[in-house]
Enzyme design. Structure first.
Site, PDB file in Angstrom:
ATOM      1  N   HIS A 153      -0.631   0.893  -9.693  1.00 19.39           N
ATOM      2  CA  HIS A 153      -0.080  -0.376  -9.202  1.00 19.39           C
ATOM      3  C   HIS A 153      -0.097  -0.495  -7.687  1.00 19.39           C
ATOM      4  O   HIS A 153       0.195  -1.562  -7.144  1.00 19.39           O
ATOM      5  CB  HIS A 153       1.345  -0.562  -9.733  1.00 19.39           C
ATOM      6  CG  HIS A 153       1.366  -0.827 -11.208  1.00 19.39           C
ATOM      7  ND1 HIS A 153       1.328  -2.089 -11.739  1.00 19.39           N
ATOM      8  CD2 HIS A 153       1.351   0.021 -12.268  1.00 19.39           C
ATOM      9  CE1 HIS A 153       1.313  -2.014 -13.058  1.00 19.39           C
ATOM     10  NE2 HIS A 153       1.331  -0.735 -13.409  1.00 19.39           N
ATOM     11  N   ASP A 361      -0.497  -3.606   0.343  1.00 19.38           N
ATOM     12  CA  ASP A 361       0.196  -3.842  -0.928  1.00 19.38           C
ATOM     13  C   ASP A 361      -0.823  -3.768  -2.059  1.00 19.38           C
ATOM     14  O   ASP A 361      -1.923  -4.319  -1.916  1.00 19.38           O
ATOM     15  CB  ASP A 361       0.823  -5.255  -0.908  1.00 19.38           C
ATOM     16  CG  ASP A 361       2.155  -5.320  -1.637  1.00 19.38           C
ATOM     17  OD1 ASP A 361       2.357  -4.521  -2.564  1.00 19.38           O
ATOM     18  OD2 ASP A 361       2.972  -6.186  -1.292  1.00 19.38           O
TER      19      ASP A 361
HETATM   20  P1  ADQ Z   1       6.509  -4.109  -5.670  1.00 23.29           P
HETATM   21  O1  ADQ Z   1       6.189  -3.300  -4.460  1.00 23.29           O
HETATM   22  O2  ADQ Z   1       7.914  -4.049  -6.112  1.00 23.29           O
HETATM   23  O3  ADQ Z   1       5.541  -3.780  -6.902  1.00 23.29           O
HETATM   24  P2  ADQ Z   1       5.763  -7.021  -5.883  1.00 23.29           P
HETATM   25  O4  ADQ Z   1       4.470  -7.078  -6.547  1.00 23.29           O
HETATM   26  O5  ADQ Z   1       5.899  -8.049  -4.811  1.00 23.29           O
HETATM   27  O6  ADQ Z   1       6.106  -5.629  -5.213  1.00 23.29           O
HETATM   28  O7  ADQ Z   1       6.876  -7.277  -6.971  1.00 23.29           O
HETATM   29  C1  ADQ Z   1       8.195  -7.438  -6.611  1.00 23.29           C
HETATM   30  C2  ADQ Z   1       8.943  -8.125  -7.751  1.00 23.29           C
HETATM   31  O8  ADQ Z   1      10.325  -7.990  -7.459  1.00 23.29           O
HETATM   32  C3  ADQ Z   1       8.619  -9.603  -7.841  1.00 23.29           C
HETATM   33  O9  ADQ Z   1       8.535  -9.964  -9.201  1.00 23.29           O
HETATM   34  C4  ADQ Z   1       9.809 -10.260  -7.165  1.00 23.29           C
HETATM   35  O10 ADQ Z   1      10.175 -11.514  -7.698  1.00 23.29           O
HETATM   36  C5  ADQ Z   1      10.921  -9.260  -7.399  1.00 23.29           C
HETATM   37  N1  ADQ Z   1      11.868  -9.346  -6.278  1.00 23.29           N
HETATM   38  C6  ADQ Z   1      11.614  -9.153  -4.987  1.00 23.29           C
HETATM   39  N2  ADQ Z   1      12.723  -9.405  -4.253  1.00 23.29           N
HETATM   40  C7  ADQ Z   1      13.672  -9.755  -5.116  1.00 23.29           C
HETATM   41  C8  ADQ Z   1      15.039 -10.157  -4.996  1.00 23.29           C
HETATM   42  N3  ADQ Z   1      15.661 -10.279  -3.810  1.00 23.29           N
HETATM   43  N4  ADQ Z   1      15.719 -10.423  -6.108  1.00 23.29           N
HETATM   44  C9  ADQ Z   1      15.111 -10.320  -7.298  1.00 23.29           C
HETATM   45  N5  ADQ Z   1      13.833  -9.982  -7.490  1.00 23.29           N
HETATM   46  C10 ADQ Z   1      13.123  -9.690  -6.413  1.00 23.29           C
HETATM   47  C11 ADQ Z   1       4.475  -2.830  -7.129  1.00 23.29           C
HETATM   48  C12 ADQ Z   1       3.329  -2.819  -6.099  1.00 23.29           C
HETATM   49  C13 ADQ Z   1       2.767  -4.228  -5.954  1.00 23.29           C
HETATM   50  C14 ADQ Z   1       2.287  -4.741  -7.322  1.00 23.29           C
HETATM   51  C15 ADQ Z   1       3.371  -4.553  -8.384  1.00 23.29           C
HETATM   52  C16 ADQ Z   1       2.837  -4.844  -9.791  1.00 23.29           C
HETATM   53  O11 ADQ Z   1       3.813  -2.362  -4.841  1.00 23.29           O
HETATM   54  O12 ADQ Z   1       1.688  -4.243  -5.030  1.00 23.29           O
HETATM   55  O13 ADQ Z   1       1.987  -6.121  -7.222  1.00 23.29           O
HETATM   56  O14 ADQ Z   1       3.865  -3.217  -8.396  1.00 23.29           O
HETATM   57  O15 ADQ Z   1       1.686  -4.121 -10.054  1.00 23.29           O
END
Ligand code: ADQ
Length: 462
Positions: A153, A361
């Site tokens: 991921h 990312d």
């Molecule tokens: P993350 O690094 O956690 O995931 P991301 O893909 O942006 O990053 O996902 C974050 C999730 O958390 C989103 O669904 C978002 O809505 C939620 N989130 C963020 N802030 C929040 C808040 N304040 N309250 C509630 N929810 C919140 C890892 C990898 C990424 C990859 C994903 C999936 O780092 O690059 O996209 O896995 O493979």
């Protein structure tokens, strides 16, 4: 049909507020049947391997507790102090400690010992993410001849960075015991190949089949999506509308720019604040017309670099607000809280600009959620880092280099002034992409590759 055994560090099955990944894996498990195995998140005094089974909304989960030493060395140590920074190109933050490497290996063996008896001959096994690189090889050592897939991921770092990891060759070799390895982008896949071919003597054919010694591994670039249609509907639902109205009222006619990220140094929050400040300085006439809302719940608080980034950001946000605020306006609303997905959807909808500017990312799902939540008649503009995996698909966003405060400031200005027709045109193209390659597409893309993979590897002679 084969059952699916999903294995990840943590398990997130059943109802409640769920991210896209959990939605996808739950749907796959419902369709194919099977088990989701992982760490319960609980600590035990002495590891016993005892499995707690639960059945939630048609999904069976199987979890184990880990010892404190495992959590320190495997989770907080090797996974989050060594691999996470290195794989996000931050060798300056990566800590190379033999205890961490040992604990990581031990925890993976414990995962393998515990899950092994649950795997039946026709099952397919799908391992998730960087916490579990050695698991495929550990399962093979325990006689598992089933098809095994692995999905990463996060980014895969360039070979020149990966060689700094003392265990790199061992980790990659154990990963090659899987039959299919998936990445979000071609760039991460190519970096993986570069290491496997240049350092380990592999060759890659035109069909994405990597051959090394007696191993044949299919490599796929399979970008994760979100449940785009459902997210768009949720953004128009009652809970999101309530948030939308509340946030809009609070703006008293100003324009909202939103950032939503886990508080992590890879997300480029300091650079984002500085790019926004640059916009304020360079555009004095528009300055008081905008507000940046940054939602960033703290994560991985046990790791020092996360405590440091938290302190740094509080300092930078405080300084910018102190320097630029007026009696009736604060430039940055900095919120360290987690919110339900409906609330986030409402905030996205209320924002004219989505500022998604990670330094590195794997994918970035917030970029996709922001787009899905927009009003089709009057959509906002996504400003996206070139260094997010999402940039490979989302080319109609305003793509920027997040290290350049000037590019960020220019993009904010351009987005604020963008005519409605252009906003609609860009949004339509982005939304069509999200609908075509949603989270179910991602899951099928991977499980189909796994089903078609060359015959499972023979058990290595021990
Ligand atoms: P993350 O690094 O956690 O995931 P991301 O893909 O942006 O990053 O996902 C974050 C999730 O958390 C989103 O669904 C978002 O809505 C939620 N989130 C963020 N802030 C929040 C808040 N304040 N309250 C509630 N929810 C919140 C890892 C990898 C990424 C990859 C994903 C999936 O780092 O690059 O996209 O896995 O493979």
């Amino acid at each position: 049909m084969s059952r699916l055994i999903v294995i990840s560090n943590r398990v997130s099955a059943g109802g409640g507020a769920q991210g896209g990944l959990a939605v996808a894996l739950n749907a796959a498990l419902k369709e194919m049947g099977g088990i989701w195995f992982g760490w319960s998140g609980e600590v035990t005094e002495e590891f016993t391997g005892q499995i707690q089974f639960e059945r939630r909304e048609g999904i069976t989960t199987a979890t184990i507790d880990l010892e404190e030493q495992d959590i320190d060395e495997y989770y907080n140590g090797y996974a989050n102090r060594t691999l996470w920074p290195l794989f996000h190109y931050r060798i300056d933050l990566a800590e190379y400690e033999r205890d961490y490497a040992g604990g990581y290996q031990r925890a993976n063996e414990r995962f393998a010992d515990s899950v092994r008896p649950l795997i039946e001959p026709d099952d397919v096994v799908w391992i998730q993410d960087y916490h579990l690189f050695p698991l495929g090889a550990e399962l093979r050592k325990r006689g598992v001849r089933n098809r095994i897939g692995f999905f990463l991921h996060i980014p895969w770092p360039p070979r020149r960075l990966l060689v700094t990891l003392p265990e790199a060759s061992k980790l990659v070799s154990s990963l090659l015991e899987c039959d299919v390895i998936g990445f979000h982008t071609h760039e991460w896949l190519q970096s993986f190949c570069e290491y496997a071919c240049d350092e380990l003597g592999g060759t890659l054919d035109d069909d994405g089949i990597l051959r090394i010694g007696d191993r044949t591994v299919k490599l796929v670039a399979c970008p994760i999506g979100i449940e785009a249609k459902e997210f768009a509907e949720m953004a128009r639902g009652d809970a999101a509308t309530e948030t939308f109205e509340r946030v809009t009222r609070s703006l008293v006619g100003r324009t909202l720019i939103v950032g939503v990220d886990r508080l992590d140094y890879s997300k480029g929050l300091e650079e984002r604040f500085l790019g926004y400040e640059r916009f304020l300085i360079e555009n004095p006439e528009e300055r008081m017309e905008v507000v940046l809302m940054q939602i960033a719940p703290p994560s991985r608080g046990a790791v020092d670099s996360y405590q440091r980034i938290r302190n740094t950001l509080e300092g930078v946000a405080g300084r910018i607000n102190g320097a630029h605020a007026a009696l009736d306006w604060v430039p940055i609303r900095y919120v360290n809280q987690s919110y339900p997905r409906e609330v986030l959807a409402g905030v996205y909808r209320a924002s004219r600009i989505g500022l998604v500017t990670p330094l590195r990312d794997g994918m970035n799902l917030v970029a996709k959620e922001y787009v899905a939540a927009q009003d089709p008649e009057d959509p906002g503009v996504l400003i996206l880092s070139r260094f997010a995996g999402a940039a490979e698909q989302m080319t109609e966003a305003l793509l920027i280099n997040p290290h350049s405060a000037e590019e960020m400031a220019d993009a904010i200005g351009r987005a604020l002034r963008m005519p409605r027709e252009e906003r609609i045109r860009r949004w339509r193209a982005l939304m069509d992409g999200l609908l075509a390659q949603d989270v179910l597409w991602w899951r099928r893309c991977f499980t189909d590759a796994l089903a078609k993979a060359p015959a499972p590897a023979p058990t290595p002679a021990s």
